[in-house]
Motif scaffolding. Structure first.
Motif, PDB file in Angstrom:
ATOM      1  N   PHE A 127       0.824  -1.222   0.000  1.00 29.10           N
ATOM      2  CA  PHE A 127       0.000   0.000   0.000  1.00 29.10           C
ATOM      3  C   PHE A 127       0.851   1.262   0.000  1.00 29.10           C
ATOM      4  CE2 PHE A 127      -2.547  -3.293   2.185  1.00 29.10           C
ATOM      5  CZ  PHE A 127      -3.591  -3.380   1.279  1.00 29.10           C
ATOM      6  N   GLY A 128       2.171   1.106  -0.017  1.00 29.20           N
ATOM      7  CA  GLY A 128       3.019   2.288  -0.007  1.00 29.20           C
ATOM      8  C   GLY A 128       4.469   1.928  -0.217  1.00 29.20           C
ATOM      9  N   ALA A 129       5.296   2.937  -0.497  1.00 29.37           N
ATOM     10  CA  ALA A 129       6.730   2.723  -0.681  1.00 29.37           C
ATOM     11  C   ALA A 129       7.463   4.035  -0.446  1.00 29.37           C
ATOM     12  CB  ALA A 129       7.013   2.214  -2.094  1.00 29.37           C
ATOM     13  N   VAL A 130       8.694   3.939   0.037  1.00 28.49           N
ATOM     14  CA  VAL A 130       9.570   5.117   0.177  1.00 28.49           C
ATOM     15  C   VAL A 130      10.895   4.749  -0.477  1.00 28.49           C
ATOM     16  CG1 VAL A 130      10.577   6.790   1.751  1.00 28.49           C
ATOM     17  CG2 VAL A 130       8.495   5.614   2.397  1.00 28.49           C
ATOM     18  N   PHE A 131      11.365   5.636  -1.387  1.00 27.69           N
ATOM     19  CA  PHE A 131      12.595   5.283  -2.108  1.00 27.69           C
ATOM     20  C   PHE A 131      13.420   6.530  -2.406  1.00 27.69           C
ATOM     21  CE2 PHE A 131       8.966   5.645  -4.986  1.00 27.69           C
ATOM     22  CZ  PHE A 131       9.397   6.573  -5.930  1.00 27.69           C
ATOM     23  N   ILE A 148      -6.399  -0.065   1.398  1.00 22.08           N
ATOM     24  CA  ILE A 148      -5.841   1.002   0.570  1.00 22.08           C
ATOM     25  C   ILE A 148      -5.414   2.213   1.411  1.00 22.08           C
ATOM     26  CG2 ILE A 148      -8.190   1.876   0.141  1.00 22.08           C
ATOM     27  CD1 ILE A 148      -7.305   2.648  -2.659  1.00 22.08           C
ATOM     28  N   VAL A 149      -4.236   2.759   1.097  1.00 26.25           N
ATOM     29  CA  VAL A 149      -3.735   3.955   1.779  1.00 26.25           C
ATOM     30  C   VAL A 149      -4.045   5.169   0.904  1.00 26.25           C
ATOM     31  CG1 VAL A 149      -1.689   5.146   2.662  1.00 26.25           C
ATOM     32  CG2 VAL A 149      -1.965   2.693   3.035  1.00 26.25           C
ATOM     33  N   ASN A 150      -4.766   6.130   1.478  1.00 31.75           N
ATOM     34  CA  ASN A 150      -5.238   7.287   0.717  1.00 31.75           C
ATOM     35  C   ASN A 150      -4.262   8.450   0.715  1.00 31.75           C
ATOM     36  OD1 ASN A 150      -7.866   6.198   0.136  1.00 31.75           O
ATOM     37  ND2 ASN A 150      -8.326   6.466   2.310  1.00 31.75           N
ATOM     38  N   SER A 151      -3.443   8.541   1.759  1.00 28.98           N
ATOM     39  CA  SER A 151      -2.668   9.768   1.938  1.00 28.98           C
ATOM     40  C   SER A 151      -1.372   9.465   2.668  1.00 28.98           C
ATOM     41  CB  SER A 151      -3.522  10.768   2.731  1.00 28.98           C
ATOM     42  OG  SER A 151      -2.922  12.033   2.756  1.00 28.98           O
ATOM     43  N   ILE A 152      -0.340  10.258   2.348  1.00 30.16           N
ATOM     44  CA  ILE A 152       0.964  10.058   2.977  1.00 30.16           C
ATOM     45  C   ILE A 152       1.643  11.411   3.153  1.00 30.16           C
ATOM     46  CG2 ILE A 152       2.171   9.669   0.758  1.00 30.16           C
ATOM     47  CD1 ILE A 152       3.734   7.402   2.327  1.00 30.16           C
ATOM     48  N   ALA A 153       2.383  11.564   4.258  1.00 26.77           N
ATOM     49  CA  ALA A 153       3.060  12.842   4.511  1.00 26.77           C
ATOM     50  C   ALA A 153       4.433  12.594   5.131  1.00 26.77           C
ATOM     51  CB  ALA A 153       2.211  13.721   5.426  1.00 26.77           C
ATOM     52  N   PHE A 154       5.411  13.355   4.650  1.00 28.03           N
ATOM     53  CA  PHE A 154       6.782  13.319   5.164  1.00 28.03           C
ATOM     54  C   PHE A 154       6.949  14.480   6.139  1.00 28.03           C
ATOM     55  CE2 PHE A 154       9.730  10.718   2.471  1.00 28.03           C
ATOM     56  CZ  PHE A 154      10.690  10.478   3.455  1.00 28.03           C
ATOM     57  N   LYS A 155       7.565  14.225   7.279  1.00 26.50           N
ATOM     58  CA  LYS A 155       7.882  15.331   8.191  1.00 26.50           C
ATOM     59  C   LYS A 155       8.943  16.199   7.513  1.00 26.50           C
ATOM     60  CE  LYS A 155       9.383  16.103  12.986  1.00 26.50           C
ATOM     61  NZ  LYS A 155      10.827  16.348  12.943  1.00 26.50           N
ATOM     62  N   PRO A 156       8.662  17.514   7.394  1.00 24.82           N
ATOM     63  CA  PRO A 156       9.572  18.373   6.620  1.00 24.82           C
ATOM     64  C   PRO A 156      10.821  18.813   7.381  1.00 24.82           C
ATOM     65  CG  PRO A 156       7.606  19.580   7.228  1.00 24.82           C
ATOM     66  CD  PRO A 156       7.436  18.200   7.782  1.00 24.82           C
ATOM     67  N   SER A 157      11.080  18.222   8.574  1.00 20.97           N
ATOM     68  CA  SER A 157      12.306  18.563   9.306  1.00 20.97           C
ATOM     69  C   SER A 157      12.808  17.278   9.970  1.00 20.97           C
ATOM     70  CB  SER A 157      11.994  19.623  10.376  1.00 20.97           C
ATOM     71  OG  SER A 157      10.946  19.158  11.217  1.00 20.97           O
ATOM     72  N   ARG A 158      14.099  17.248  10.263  1.00 24.95           N
ATOM     73  CA  ARG A 158      14.627  16.041  10.913  1.00 24.95           C
ATOM     74  C   ARG A 158      14.199  16.027  12.366  1.00 24.95           C
ATOM     75  NH1 ARG A 158      18.962  13.579   7.725  1.00 24.95           N
ATOM     76  NH2 ARG A 158      18.985  14.698   5.764  1.00 24.95           N
ATOM     77  N   PRO A 159      14.115  14.897  13.073  1.00 24.75           N
ATOM     78  CA  PRO A 159      14.322  13.552  12.538  1.00 24.75           C
ATOM     79  C   PRO A 159      13.199  13.131  11.587  1.00 24.75           C
ATOM     80  CG  PRO A 159      13.475  13.443  14.776  1.00 24.75           C
ATOM     81  CD  PRO A 159      13.748  14.888  14.502  1.00 24.75           C
ATOM     82  N   PHE A 160      13.537  12.207  10.645  1.00 23.25           N
ATOM     83  CA  PHE A 160      12.573  11.759   9.633  1.00 23.25           C
ATOM     84  C   PHE A 160      11.389  11.031  10.259  1.00 23.25           C
ATOM     85  CE2 PHE A 160      16.238  12.012   6.623  1.00 23.25           C
ATOM     86  CZ  PHE A 160      15.650  12.906   5.736  1.00 23.25           C
ATOM     87  N   ARG A 161      10.208  11.411   9.788  1.00 20.23           N
ATOM     88  CA  ARG A 161       8.984  10.720  10.173  1.00 20.23           C
ATOM     89  C   ARG A 161       8.084  10.658   8.932  1.00 20.23           C
ATOM     90  NH1 ARG A 161      11.807  10.052  13.971  1.00 20.23           N
ATOM     91  NH2 ARG A 161      11.471  10.627  16.154  1.00 20.23           N
ATOM     92  N   VAL A 162       7.264   9.623   8.871  1.00 19.58           N
ATOM     93  CA  VAL A 162       6.251   9.533   7.811  1.00 19.58           C
ATOM     94  C   VAL A 162       4.952   9.078   8.462  1.00 19.58           C
ATOM     95  CG1 VAL A 162       5.477   8.149   5.821  1.00 19.58           C
ATOM     96  CG2 VAL A 162       7.768   9.120   5.826  1.00 19.58           C
ATOM     97  N   VAL A 163       3.833   9.678   8.005  1.00 19.92           N
ATOM     98  CA  VAL A 163       2.526   9.247   8.506  1.00 19.92           C
ATOM     99  C   VAL A 163       1.637   8.903   7.308  1.00 19.92           C
ATOM    100  CG1 VAL A 163       1.633  11.616   8.686  1.00 19.92           C
ATOM    101  CG2 VAL A 163       0.590   9.811  10.050  1.00 19.92           C
ATOM    102  N   THR A 164       0.805   7.872   7.465  1.00 22.84           N
ATOM    103  CA  THR A 164      -0.101   7.461   6.394  1.00 22.84           C
ATOM    104  C   THR A 164      -1.527   7.380   6.937  1.00 22.84           C
ATOM    105  OG1 THR A 164       0.371   5.157   6.938  1.00 22.84           O
ATOM    106  CG2 THR A 164       1.615   6.107   5.111  1.00 22.84           C
ATOM    107  N   GLY A 165      -2.506   7.548   6.037  1.00 19.59           N
ATOM    108  CA  GLY A 165      -3.924   7.421   6.407  1.00 19.59           C
ATOM    109  C   GLY A 165      -4.613   6.461   5.464  1.00 19.59           C
ATOM    110  N   SER A 166      -5.462   5.585   6.014  1.00 12.21           N
ATOM    111  CA  SER A 166      -5.958   4.455   5.222  1.00 12.21           C
ATOM    112  C   SER A 166      -7.466   4.243   5.335  1.00 12.21           C
ATOM    113  CB  SER A 166      -5.222   3.195   5.683  1.00 12.21           C
ATOM    114  OG  SER A 166      -5.887   2.017   5.288  1.00 12.21           O
TER     115      SER A 166
END
Length: 609
Positions: A127-131, A148-166
């Motif tokens: 349902f998702g990938a980061v590359f 199914i994953v509808n939405s994804i967001a990258f944290k725009p500052s370090r430390p790296f984080r990603v959140v998804t909504g399904s």
């Protein structure tokens, strides 16, 4: 004979009910972008009449997003293909192409350092990938969802984080590099439609079909609050967008409102009521610098006004479905373009500025197949809803009294001087005088396909599926068949016919790829054949100079022909890149208008040698 693309009046976003529409913003604040069918449309936010269209996807594109640098765009389609392409060159050169999973790409986001791309959607197992953007190598797995994953967001500052909504009603939170699943957030009771990080990365928000919006800590994912308490909206929330200063949030909902939230105070500062019709549901939004945009189910793009929430600053209209009919009208020296689309919409455009609107009132309910303007400034249109409509161009409003029901489906309409209208329908030719049916010819031994009325008003030419043009005379309130029949060849079908503006010649297009011209003064003697198209010719338009005409074919080509020299032709290829040209018309002797299934209107400057 050089040609140049002069103006593009772009299509609207392609939307569907109950599905959020991602609208992307340019980090430099100049453009915004969205998708329609196989196209990515980039528009200038201050002047949306300035548009650029990217057409390199082979499948329907769902989403496109700028890299934080602004130099690249990543776009994803329903097959699972991601294309990363250049924004600085007009050619939009492809940088990389990836296939992270087989299935619909629903959302894309970039890491702040422009190095990583995260995608979400619906694959077979994934349902998702980061590359890495330049190698395609994976930087972690996005697990933790069962749907199914509808939405994804990258944290725009370090430390790296990603959140998804399904669609499994949850958000998943990932941390580190490579990304590892940290936890599931199960605050929503229905589908999660959108997740977005604030520009500084301290918070993220999630919005769901349950009408709720939750705010979380950007670093550890802990819940801060629910906006508006029990519910943020009375309908599902489809999209959210943060203000550049991180303090406010914009939300778009199926309850036909857009709300502006003060996040710290947890209160809705402004509610924009977008209307009462089902088409006023709000499916997307974007906050870019001082511009607040939302997308309605109608496809319209609304520029919201904080000082006057009841009325948008501007509404960008147009077509979201393929354009099937076209005509031109000049009034007080101002040229206008009228276009009719597959869903029954008729739009009119200021040919110089691109400012446009749709005809008011209840109009066609299905494909508008043919349009023409008569000598009393009425737009005469017919459609697959089996109606013929006369619309006053000064009022620009449909009138139920001027709607005439047809016995069978109308295909093509033509008008002559003195209030005459001729409609060819399936199995029938119909004559109208002053908006009233006065005569019908039925039981024809051919199927009428196209019609033209001589500018002098006496002769009617009807092209048939028998490879012939049948001539009729208007005599009072009747149509009388002439002995003269123009034979192309019986294995072809006439697709379009048009008299030159001065009435001297009749040009006929057919499925045999040939355009044939007949001289009217010489008793419709065949003058010339014009060869060049590789597939059937579907539309024709005469230049006001009577010396040139343009044709569009299923081969995607437009040819501009010189009447007295069939060999002097000039070709515009890739006019609408993905599709053939559906309609063609001249604004003036040096400006050609084309439309297509890409729902765009294009103007070309033509220079004759």
């Amino acid at each position: 004979m050089p040609h140049e693309l002069n103006k593009v009046f772009a299509s609207l976003p392609q939307v569907e009910r109950g599905v959020s529409k991602v609208i992307g913003g340019d980090p430099k604040g100049i453009n915004f972008l969205y998708t329609n069918n196989k196209s990515v449309i980039i528009r200038n936010i201050d002047n949306p009449g300035i548009a650029d269209i990217y057409t390199e996807h082979a499948h329907q594109v769902q989403v496109a997003q700028y890299a934080p640098s602004g130099f690249y765009i990543a776009s994803g389609d329903i097959s699972g293909k991601i294309r990363i392409w250049d924004t600085t060159q007009k050619e939009h050169l492809l940088k990389y192409e990836y296939f992270p999973f087989a299935g619909i790409i629903k959302d894309i986001c970039w890491s702040e350092d422009n190095q990583k791309v995260a995608v979400a959607g619906e694959g077979k197992e994934k349902f998702g990938a980061v590359f890495q953007w330049d190698t395609g190598s994976s930087v972690g797995t996005l697990s933790g969802h069962s749907k199914i994953v509808n939405s994804i967001a990258f944290k725009p500052s370090r430390p790296f984080r990603v959140v998804t909504g399904s669609d499994d009603n949850s958000c998943a939170f990932f941390e580190g590099l490579p990304l590892k699943f940290k936890c599931t957030i199960s605050d929503h009771s229905r589908f999660v439609n959108c997740v977005r990080y604030s520009p500084n990365g301290t918070k993220f928000a999630s919005a769901g079909a349950d009408g709720q919006i939750f705010i979380y800590d950007g670093k550890d994912g802990s819940k801060i609050c629910a906006l508006g308490g029990d519910k943020a909206h009375n309908g599902g929330v489809y999209a959210i967008s943060w203000s550049p200063d991180n303090s406010h949030l914009l939300s778009a909902s199926g309850d036909k409102t857009v709300k502006l939230w003060d996040v710290e105070a947890n209160s809705a500062v402004t509610t924009f009521n977008m209307g009462s019709d089902v088409l006023d549901q709000q499916l997307g939004c974007l906050w870019q610098q001082n511009n607040l945009l939302s997308i309605s189910l109608s496809g319209y793009i609304n520029y919201l006004d904080k000082t006057n929430p009841s009325k948008p600053l501007r509404v960008v209209k147009g077509h979201s479905k393929s354009i099937q009919s076209l005509t031109i009208h000049t009034s007080d020296g101002k040229p206008s373009i009228y276009s009719g689309s597959h869903d029954g919409h008729i739009n009119y455009w200021d040919a110089l500025t691109g400012e446009n609107d749709t005809l008011a009132g209840k109009g066609h309910t299905n494909l508008v197949s043919s349009m023409v303007i008569d000598d009393s400034n009425q737009l005469v249109s017919c459609g697959m809803d089996d109606t013929l409509r006369f619309t006053n161009l000064i009022k620009k409003e449909y009138n139920a009294q001027d709607t005439i029901k047809m016995d069978t489906q109308p295909r093509n309409v033509a008008v002559g001087p003195g209030g005459y209208t001729v409609v060819v329908c399936i199995g029938q030719i119909l004559l109208l005088k002053d908006k009233k049916k006065v005569f019908a010819i039925e039981n024809l031994d051919y199927e009428p396909e196209a019609v033209a009325v001589h500018p002098g008003g006496v002769t009617v030419a009807v092209g048939g599926n028998d490879g012939k043009v049948h001539l009729y005379s208007i005599e009072g309130t009747t149509l009388q068949k002439n002995d003269c029949v123009l034979d192309l060849n019986n294995s072809t079908v006439v697709t379009a016919i048009a008299y030159s503006p001065d009435g001297a010649v009749l040009a006929v297009c057919a499925t045999n790829k040939v355009v044939t011209v007949f001289s009217v003064a010489d008793g419709y003697k065949k003058e010339n054949n014009y060869y060049g198209h590789h597939a059937k010719v579907v539309c024709i338009g005469w230049s006001p100079d009577n010396q040139h005409f343009a044709t569009g074919g299923m081969d995607g080509l437009v040819f501009i022909w010189t009447l007295n020299n069939p060999n002097k032709r000039f070709k515009i290829s890739d006019t609408h890149r993905l599709y053939h040209v559906s309609c063609i018309a001249w604004l003036d002797e040096h400006t050609l208008v084309t439309t297509s299934h890409d729902a765009c209107v294009k103007q070309w400057s033509i220079t004759f040698n």
